[in-house]
Each structure stands twice: as structure tokens, then as C-alpha cells.
Design a protein around this motif. Sequence first.
Motif, PDB file in Angstrom:
ATOM      1  N   MET A   1       0.840  -1.209   0.000  1.00 21.99           N
ATOM      2  CA  MET A   1       0.000   0.000   0.000  1.00 21.99           C
ATOM      3  C   MET A   1       0.868   1.249   0.000  1.00 21.99           C
ATOM      4  SD  MET A   1      -3.367  -0.721   0.190  1.00 21.99           S
ATOM      5  CE  MET A   1      -4.450   0.039   1.350  1.00 21.99           C
ATOM      6  N   ALA A   2       1.950   1.220   0.781  1.00 22.03           N
ATOM      7  CA  ALA A   2       2.848   2.372   0.830  1.00 22.03           C
ATOM      8  C   ALA A   2       3.522   2.596  -0.517  1.00 22.03           C
ATOM      9  CB  ALA A   2       3.895   2.156   1.915  1.00 22.03           C
ATOM     10  N   THR A   3       3.908   1.514  -1.201  1.00 17.33           N
ATOM     11  CA  THR A   3       4.559   1.646  -2.506  1.00 17.33           C
ATOM     12  C   THR A   3       3.605   2.223  -3.534  1.00 17.33           C
ATOM     13  OG1 THR A   3       5.940  -0.272  -1.986  1.00 17.33           O
ATOM     14  CG2 THR A   3       5.832   0.402  -4.287  1.00 17.33           C
ATOM     15  N   ILE A   4       2.355   1.757  -3.522  1.00 15.23           N
ATOM     16  CA  ILE A   4       1.351   2.279  -4.453  1.00 15.23           C
ATOM     17  C   ILE A   4       1.099   3.761  -4.211  1.00 15.23           C
ATOM     18  CG2 ILE A   4      -1.145   2.255  -4.886  1.00 15.23           C
ATOM     19  CD1 ILE A   4       0.179   0.187  -6.511  1.00 15.23           C
ATOM     20  N   LEU A   5       1.091   4.162  -2.928  1.00 20.27           N
ATOM     21  CA  LEU A   5       0.786   5.547  -2.572  1.00 20.27           C
ATOM     22  C   LEU A   5       1.985   6.476  -2.731  1.00 20.27           C
ATOM     23  CD1 LEU A   5      -1.379   4.858   0.602  1.00 20.27           C
ATOM     24  CD2 LEU A   5      -2.166   5.993  -1.488  1.00 20.27           C
ATOM     25  N   ASP A   6       3.158   5.935  -2.983  1.00 23.44           N
ATOM     26  CA  ASP A   6       4.333   6.774  -3.210  1.00 23.44           C
ATOM     27  C   ASP A   6       4.316   7.245  -4.660  1.00 23.44           C
ATOM     28  OD1 ASP A   6       6.934   7.854  -3.619  1.00 23.44           O
ATOM     29  OD2 ASP A   6       7.677   6.652  -1.945  1.00 23.44           O
ATOM     30  N   PRO A   7       4.168   8.539  -4.918  1.00 18.92           N
ATOM     31  CA  PRO A   7       4.070   9.037  -6.302  1.00 18.92           C
ATOM     32  C   PRO A   7       5.310   8.776  -7.142  1.00 18.92           C
ATOM     33  CG  PRO A   7       4.370  10.849  -4.762  1.00 18.92           C
ATOM     34  CD  PRO A   7       4.148   9.632  -3.939  1.00 18.92           C
ATOM     35  N   ARG A   8       6.412   8.409  -6.515  1.00 15.69           N
ATOM     36  CA  ARG A   8       7.636   8.107  -7.266  1.00 15.69           C
ATOM     37  C   ARG A   8       7.599   6.710  -7.878  1.00 15.69           C
ATOM     38  NH1 ARG A   8      11.709   9.042  -2.395  1.00 15.69           N
ATOM     39  NH2 ARG A   8      10.079   7.724  -1.482  1.00 15.69           N
ATOM     40  N   PHE A   9       6.823   5.778  -7.271  1.00 20.87           N
ATOM     41  CA  PHE A   9       6.850   4.383  -7.701  1.00 20.87           C
ATOM     42  C   PHE A   9       5.516   3.906  -8.277  1.00 20.87           C
ATOM     43  CE2 PHE A   9       9.872   4.679  -4.054  1.00 20.87           C
ATOM     44  CZ  PHE A   9      11.033   4.561  -4.793  1.00 20.87           C
ATOM     45  N   LYS A  10       4.425   4.093  -7.518  1.00 22.33           N
ATOM     46  CA  LYS A  10       3.121   3.583  -7.916  1.00 22.33           C
ATOM     47  C   LYS A  10       3.226   2.092  -8.248  1.00 22.33           C
ATOM     48  CE  LYS A  10       1.627   8.119  -9.553  1.00 22.33           C
ATOM     49  NZ  LYS A  10       1.061   8.911 -10.663  1.00 22.33           N
TER      50      LYS A  10
ATOM     51  N   ARG B 239      -7.862   6.284 -10.614  1.00 19.29           N
ATOM     52  CA  ARG B 239      -7.529   6.399 -12.029  1.00 19.29           C
ATOM     53  C   ARG B 239      -6.845   7.733 -12.313  1.00 19.29           C
ATOM     54  NH1 ARG B 239     -12.351   5.269 -16.019  1.00 19.29           N
ATOM     55  NH2 ARG B 239     -12.089   3.223 -15.031  1.00 19.29           N
ATOM     56  N   GLN B 240      -7.371   8.783 -11.730  1.00 21.82           N
ATOM     57  CA  GLN B 240      -6.749  10.097 -11.932  1.00 21.82           C
ATOM     58  C   GLN B 240      -5.316  10.117 -11.373  1.00 21.82           C
ATOM     59  OE1 GLN B 240      -9.473  12.753  -9.977  1.00 21.82           O
ATOM     60  NE2 GLN B 240     -10.840  12.913 -11.757  1.00 21.82           N
ATOM     61  N   PHE B 241      -5.116   9.437 -10.243  1.00 23.18           N
ATOM     62  CA  PHE B 241      -3.779   9.396  -9.633  1.00 23.18           C
ATOM     63  C   PHE B 241      -2.803   8.610 -10.507  1.00 23.18           C
ATOM     64  CE2 PHE B 241      -0.957   6.929  -6.689  1.00 23.18           C
ATOM     65  CZ  PHE B 241      -0.106   7.977  -6.363  1.00 23.18           C
ATOM     66  N   PHE B 242      -3.239   7.453 -11.021  1.00 24.07           N
ATOM     67  CA  PHE B 242      -2.343   6.618 -11.818  1.00 24.07           C
ATOM     68  C   PHE B 242      -2.082   7.202 -13.209  1.00 24.07           C
ATOM     69  CE2 PHE B 242      -3.926   3.041  -9.025  1.00 24.07           C
ATOM     70  CZ  PHE B 242      -2.738   2.952  -8.319  1.00 24.07           C
ATOM     71  N   GLU B 243      -3.008   7.998 -13.720  1.00 23.35           N
ATOM     72  CA  GLU B 243      -2.813   8.587 -15.044  1.00 23.35           C
ATOM     73  C   GLU B 243      -1.790   9.712 -15.025  1.00 23.35           C
ATOM     74  OE1 GLU B 243      -6.666   9.718 -16.410  1.00 23.35           O
ATOM     75  OE2 GLU B 243      -7.200   7.681 -17.094  1.00 23.35           O
ATOM     76  N   GLN B 244      -1.569  10.289 -13.863  1.00 23.89           N
ATOM     77  CA  GLN B 244      -0.529  11.318 -13.762  1.00 23.89           C
ATOM     78  C   GLN B 244       0.849  10.669 -13.847  1.00 23.89           C
ATOM     79  OE1 GLN B 244      -0.920  13.735 -10.253  1.00 23.89           O
ATOM     80  NE2 GLN B 244      -2.709  14.825 -11.012  1.00 23.89           N
ATOM     81  N   ARG B 245       1.798  11.409 -14.367  1.00 25.51           N
ATOM     82  CA  ARG B 245       3.163  10.899 -14.470  1.00 25.51           C
ATOM     83  C   ARG B 245       3.750  10.712 -13.072  1.00 25.51           C
ATOM     84  NH1 ARG B 245       6.985  13.913 -18.631  1.00 25.51           N
ATOM     85  NH2 ARG B 245       8.241  12.121 -17.922  1.00 25.51           N
ATOM     86  N   ASN B 246       4.609   9.730 -12.936  1.00 26.41           N
ATOM     87  CA  ASN B 246       5.277   9.499 -11.652  1.00 26.41           C
ATOM     88  C   ASN B 246       6.146  10.695 -11.292  1.00 26.41           C
ATOM     89  OD1 ASN B 246       4.170   6.990 -12.232  1.00 26.41           O
ATOM     90  ND2 ASN B 246       5.861   5.887 -11.268  1.00 26.41           N
ATOM     91  N   ALA B 247       6.179  10.993 -10.012  1.00 24.67           N
ATOM     92  CA  ALA B 247       7.028  12.091  -9.536  1.00 24.67           C
ATOM     93  C   ALA B 247       8.495  11.696  -9.653  1.00 24.67           C
ATOM     94  CB  ALA B 247       6.684  12.432  -8.088  1.00 24.67           C
ATOM     95  N   SER B 248       9.376  12.683  -9.696  1.00 27.05           N
ATOM     96  CA  SER B 248      10.815  12.417  -9.789  1.00 27.05           C
ATOM     97  C   SER B 248      11.300  11.789  -8.485  1.00 27.05           C
ATOM     98  CB  SER B 248      11.581  13.703 -10.074  1.00 27.05           C
ATOM     99  OG  SER B 248      11.421  14.621  -8.998  1.00 27.05           O
TER     100      SER B 248
END
Length: 624
Positions: free
Chosen positions: A463-472, A541-550
Amino acid sequence: MEKFLRITNKDSDSVSSSAGSSSAGSSSAGSSSAGSSSDFEPPCKRKKSASEVWKHFEKCKNKMFAKCRLCGKEYKTSGNTTNLSDHLKHVHPLKTAVTADNLSKIDDFVSRSEAYAPTSTKKTVLDKGLAQMVASDVQPFSIVDGVGFRNFVRLLDPKYVLPSRTTLQHVHTKNMYDETVVKLKSKLNAIEHCSITTDCWTSRANTNFITVTCHFIDDFKLKSAVLATQPLLNESNHCSNNIAETVKNICDEFVVFDKIETVVTDNAASMKKACELMQKKHLGCFAHSLNLIVQESLAIKNVQSVLKCVKSIVTYFKSSSIAYANLKKAQNTAKPLSLIQEVPTRWNSAFHMLKRVLLIREAICSVLLTTSKAPLPLTEDQFLLIEDICAILEPFETATLNTSASKTVTISLIIPTTLGLLIKLDNLKPKTKTIVGAETCSFLTTKLKSRLSPYETRTVTRMATILDPRFKKEGFHNPANADQAVIALENHLASFINVQNLCTTEEPPTNTKNTDLYSFVAEKVQQKPKNNRANAIIELRQFFEQRNASQGIDPLEYWKINETQFGSLAQCANKYLSVPATSTESERAFSKAGEIVNEKRAALKPKAVNILLFLSKNQWLSDE
């Protein structure tokens, strides 16, 4: 009797004749004194001058006692000033040091002024600052008895009278501890979720302590605090029941037990069982798992033989001052490097030892070859193997440092770190220079998959990995585990999304004319079923469609910025991202406790250890 008088007179005459007639007045005075006692005048007694001690003491009503004007302590005089002088010498040494001009000036100043009153604001601030210094710098309470420290404080502020050791410990430090506990409880009362780490350690006094640290997110900032360090409830029993009861009592004191999401400990069976008894989720320390894997690889026969040779060389230089001096000279540099000895409990110490040997290999070989009774230098094949081992262990060193951080999010790094290590080993294997190096790569790959792959199936880590915008989803080794994590997050979101808040939007002013004609629309909207899962799917869906953070971005900073857009996901991030990946925060507390319970303070009571460690590790509460 007459014979005795005649002899006496004869002696007097002989003395008188030997003295001669140089002074008639003398002889007449002698005869006068012998003849008449009424004309005798005793010499005047010189009055004794008062002791310098009385400049700093005054007599009490009971004249057998005197009170110090500087600190107010009373001493028995016993007819002399010895006790008073000793007090000035040991407690107020500046009062007796009159040789230096600056000290005499200070004495003059103090004599003309009064010390701060015990209830004055200035005295209160200075006493609190002193207690804070003792706690943060791990200083003994007896520092206030040191002559040098007292001299220094007197030079800084002559009007400040240091508190006694007992007052410092039982009043000022205790008051500061109570204030900090109130601040921490206030912080913890405002949060909904937290995690804890815990571990046991033994002090120099052979007392077994358990430390509990708490981790939470406050205004999208990661916070860590030490809750308590105290002996187990039953000091003669270290079973899981005893550990569970002790941890629960500590958590109940700070009212966080029901808020705990995960308990992070090492992989000891007693710790796992204690978490089961408390009915809390357990997470094994990732750094501890890495340590076990690397230690097993270093125990491979051929690797171990090289390590023994290197350790014998390092031990030789450490035990010979002449050889060590020659080693530094052979490096021919202004800042020569020293050798590093391995610590058996930490694998990275072996890595640093090998890496240092490679850096100064030429100097080591030259000294060993020119020194009698020195161990044989390493061969070229051994150096090639050392190069392979260092290249293989380098990623593990980076992984350990990244996941052991205390001020940044680490739980979301576990799964991507495991995948990164596997990829790194696959790339390094064909580049190894020795067969043993290739075998070590294969061994580590197998151990990583068996020991660390289960982290992908754990709820908190995925869950933490999915919620990290760097990894998803891109941080997972197995795509199926990523899909399972998305489903789990979707279910979690659907359970607490507030549809009314999500649907509430600002509308322009409505025209009230003819609204009755279309009132049926409002009725149908009210009857329309509210689907929490649909809202959860849309937000995901909106979260996953955004590009991963640096990779350089702080995930908590990301969620703070995007809280308005992804409100429910931001709440989930606060819940899961606060969990630490390792239990190293408890180990850091042990290191600090080792400084507190040292050789000079081995008999420090557990209550004092708890107070000092609590204040030292929770300094950030006082700074806010």
C-alpha cells in the motif's frame, strides 16, 4: 631552699656580668622588676585581624554556625574557619583566587551585587537551559560540582548560582521532562494513526531495558519520538507475554495503543509472538533482513578465507604502532588513511574494511614486504576477489542507508529496493572478475528472492509503494502483486470516502423563477444511489494517469500539494507512509543510552535513564 636561692642569685649575677655594663637602664630595669612587681606594665596585645572568610560568611543566630552569603548554605564553625574555607575553596573557587586581575574584578563585582533570586525569571531560564544542556549533550548531573565548569559559569554570569546536583536532577530536569511529556501527548492526541518500533538492550549495569519509539505524520511531516525506555515489568522473564504487557503499558500511558497500525521489530520469535498477543500487525526490520542475507554471503568458504587474511593484516597494523606509522608514511600524502576493523554484528563494517584496503593496497604491500615478522601481503587473485565483493556489496550499502533514514519516508522503499538489488546483481554477475564473485552474486539473488519477496504480499508495504508518487505500480517486481495492491487500496478508499463532501461544489446563484417546474430533477438526484466504490475508482484512475514524480521529491510534500485533488488518497498516505522500514530508531536510542549509562554512571537508576533519553531524543518538541 636557701641554697637554691643563693644559686639563683649567683646565676643572675653571672648573666648580668657577662652582659657587661653596656646599658645601665637594663640592669636598673632588671633590679626594678626583681624588686617591685607593682611597677610592671604588660605589653599591649595586638588585636587579631578578621579572617578573609568572613567577607563571604555571616554568623547565624546560633553563633556555632555561619551562613554563606553566596549560596546560603550553613556550616558549623567549631571555633575556627576551616569548614568555611573548605567550602569557598571547593564550591566558590573564584573567591579564593585573588592572583588574577580579572577574577578579583569579578569578586569585587559580586561583592557589590546580589545573586539572582531563586524565583527570578533569569534564574529560572538559566536553570532550564542548564537542564536542557545536560540532557541534549548527555552530560552527568555532577557537572555542577566540577571546579572548571563552576569557574566558567562564574565568568559568564557572576550573579548566577548553580543549583546543586540533587536539585538539577530531581527538580529542573524532572520539570522539563514533565513539560515535554505534555507536549508529546498533545501531538499524539491530534493524530489518527501511528506506528511503533521496539527492541531490548542491556546496560553496563546488566539491566535489561526495552525502548519504544513512535512514528507519525503531523501536517504532512514525518515525526519520530521516544515514548519510554524502562526495564521489563518482570525483569527476570524475557518471554513474549512480558514484552507485550510492557509495550502495551507504555503505549497506554501515551494513549496511542488503539492508533497503532504496525509494530516494527527485528525478526526475533519473541517479538513476533508479542505482536500477536497485542493483536497488532508485525513488520520485520528490513535492515535486519538485509544484514542476515549479506552475513550469509560473507560466510561462503572462499569469501571467508579472504576476509580472514584481510582481518589479520588490519589487526597487525592496529597492534603495532611502528608498522602503523610506516603505513601512514608510505601513503605519501598530507592526510593518510587509517585501516578499518570489522565489527562482527554489522556487515557493512566488513565492506568498509575491504574498501579501505583497496584504496591503500600499494602502501600496505610495501610495508608488509619490508617489515620483519609481518603477515604475508595479499595476492593479486585475492585483490580481484575483494574488488568483486566490494562491487557486489555497494548496492546493499546504499539500500541500508536509504531504508534506515529517520526523517524521510522509508516504508515505500522496501519493495522497489528489493527489485533494484535484483536488477543490480543480474547486471554485475557477467562483470565479475572471479568465479567466487559470480557465485556470490547467484547466492545473494537466491537469498533476496526467498527472504525479501514476501514484502510484496504484505499490506502495509505494498500500500505504501502504491501511494508513493515516485513508484506507484512500477515499483513492483511481480505485476500481479501490484494489481492486488490496487484492489486493496480501492477497497480501503471505498470504506471511508465521504461522497457528500466530494460531490459538494460551489454553484452560481440560481434563478428562483419557475424552479417548481423542474423540482422533479432534484428529487431524482436525491434518489440516485451513491456509489463509494465508483468515486474510489475515479480518484485512483486520476492518480495513476498522472506521471510518476521524480525520485528526488518528498512524497509527503507531494500529498500536501495535491491534498485538495486527492483528499481520500492523502488520508491513506498519512496512515501508511508513517511506518518506518526498519527498527533502527530503537537502535539509535540504544546508542544514545550507551552514552548516558557509561562507566562513570553505570549505577544510574532506570527512572533517570528514561528521563535523560526521553529529553535527548525528543529535543525537537522543545524547539517547536
